[in-house]
Design an enzyme around this catalytic site. Sequence first.
Site, PDB file in Angstrom:
ATOM      1  N   HIS A   1       0.851  -1.169   0.028  1.00 64.21           N
ATOM      2  CA  HIS A   1       0.008   0.180  -0.003  1.00 64.21           C
ATOM      3  C   HIS A   1       0.963   1.349  -0.058  1.00 64.21           C
ATOM      4  CE1 HIS A   1       1.071   0.894   4.049  1.00 64.21           C
ATOM      5  NE2 HIS A   1       0.858  -0.184   4.284  1.00 64.21           N
TER       6      HIS A   1
ATOM      7  N   GLU B   1      -2.519  -7.252   7.689  1.00 66.98           N
ATOM      8  CA  GLU B   1      -1.334  -7.229   8.193  1.00 66.98           C
ATOM      9  C   GLU B   1      -1.324  -7.867   9.400  1.00 66.98           C
ATOM     10  OE1 GLU B   1       1.921  -7.395   8.275  1.00 66.98           O
ATOM     11  OE2 GLU B   1       2.391  -4.976   7.737  1.00 66.98           O
TER      12      GLU B   1
END
Length: 185
Positions: free
Chosen positions: A8, A81
């Site tokens: 990202h 994550e």
Amino acid sequence: MKLYFVRHGQTNWNIQNRLQGSSDIPLNSTGIKQAHILADKLRSTHFDYIISSPLNRALHTANIINQDRHIPLTTNDALLERGFGCLEGIKGNEYDKNLFWDYAKDYHYKDVESIQDFFKRIHTYLDTLIKTYPEKTLLLVSHNGVHIATNCYFNGFPKDGKLLNISLDNCSFMEYDSSNILSKK
């Protein structure tokens, strides 16, 4: 299966060197610009599917990459994550990174997802993707920790055991091919 892995774009917590984990931190203006630049770089690359972490910073990056393409885009919790629980939000120098990223030691601490549990989650999902999409090209948009686990899945663990040396910069990508994985199974 060919897989492109994108980390990202930048967030304010990246700049502040804060541990984001599964905290849902949005892209900052630089991260949005990075995603647009990456979208241009990947414009001529074919993808059959885009799969993103559901966290805002990854999904926003995926949507920017996909905005003119209209490729089927889904999210999957397996791409979240690593959960750092009570450590999320602390600065990088406030915890022992080497201890928490030592696969052999598999350090367990309060509500932090252990490194081996985290890798098992990612590797199990990658097994599923290879079985489900053997002839497809996928774009995964996720996080640095997920990239570390993905890199180890495709390339094996580094000989020196230093997982943090295979980090990926914000809005960078790596390409992987499952043909070597399939030959091992």
